[in-house]
Write a protein that holds these residues in place. Structure first.
Motif, PDB file in Angstrom:
ATOM      1  N   CYS A  71       0.915  -1.091  -0.040  1.00  0.00           N
ATOM      2  CA  CYS A  71      -0.023  -0.056   0.046  1.00  0.00           C
ATOM      3  C   CYS A  71       0.898   1.298  -0.144  1.00  0.00           C
ATOM      4  CB  CYS A  71      -0.731   0.057   1.177  1.00  0.00           C
ATOM      5  SG  CYS A  71      -1.902   1.480   1.554  1.00  0.00           S
ATOM      6  N   CYS A  75      -0.145   3.283   3.546  1.00  0.00           N
ATOM      7  CA  CYS A  75       0.335   2.918   4.783  1.00  0.00           C
ATOM      8  C   CYS A  75       1.378   2.130   4.724  1.00  0.00           C
ATOM      9  CB  CYS A  75      -0.903   2.324   5.795  1.00  0.00           C
ATOM     10  SG  CYS A  75      -1.413   0.771   4.894  1.00  0.00           S
ATOM     11  N   CYS A 105      -4.207  -0.418   0.000  1.00  0.00           N
ATOM     12  CA  CYS A 105      -4.915  -1.337   0.519  1.00  0.00           C
ATOM     13  C   CYS A 105      -6.324  -0.923   0.740  1.00  0.00           C
ATOM     14  CB  CYS A 105      -4.355  -1.994   1.988  1.00  0.00           C
ATOM     15  SG  CYS A 105      -4.411  -0.759   3.223  1.00  0.00           S
ATOM     16  N   CYS A 111      -7.330   1.991   2.964  1.00  0.00           N
ATOM     17  CA  CYS A 111      -6.828   3.266   2.474  1.00  0.00           C
ATOM     18  C   CYS A 111      -7.541   3.784   1.332  1.00  0.00           C
ATOM     19  CB  CYS A 111      -5.414   3.286   2.368  1.00  0.00           C
ATOM     20  SG  CYS A 111      -4.295   3.030   3.826  1.00  0.00           S
TER      21      CYS A 111
END
Ligand SMILES: [Zn+2]
Length: 105
Positions: A77, A80, A98, A101
């Motif tokens: 991701c 994050c 992901c 997010c």
């Protein structure tokens, strides 16, 4: 990380779909030139322009995903840093974030 060859294969097939879409819209435009049905054609042209724009955006996503495969960051991701679930990459190979997010700020 999921099997790189399979992922690359998936991305390249998306790439091929893009080429077909662009080729199809180009052919249709050529046929339009002397068509008397102006309103319909204008509408179809607008549709095709939107398709081409989408295809262009999509190709950029595919290119970016292939670059991430090359530099080894694919599947993480970008917000994050956690790994993206394989099922999500399966469904959307160009995913950059992901599920937790949002894709865009
Ligand atoms: Zn995330």
């Amino acid at each position: 990380m999921a099997d790189r060859a399979a992922t690359e294969e998936r991305l390249r097939s998306l790439d091929g779909a893009h080429d077909e879409m662009v080729a199809a819209s180009r052919d249709t435009n050529a046929d339009d030139e002397h068509d008397p049905e102006g309103a319909t054609i204008a509408f179809e042209r607008a549709q095709l322009a939107a398709l081409r724009r989408q295809a262009g955006d999509h190709l950029a996503e595919v290119d970016a995903a292939l670059r991430r495969l090359d530099d080894g960051t694919y599947g993480g991701c970008e917000r994050c840093g956690r790994p993206i679930a394989p099922a999500r990459l399966e469904a959307r190979p160009t995913a950059r974030t992901c599920v937790a997010c949002p894709a865009r700020p």
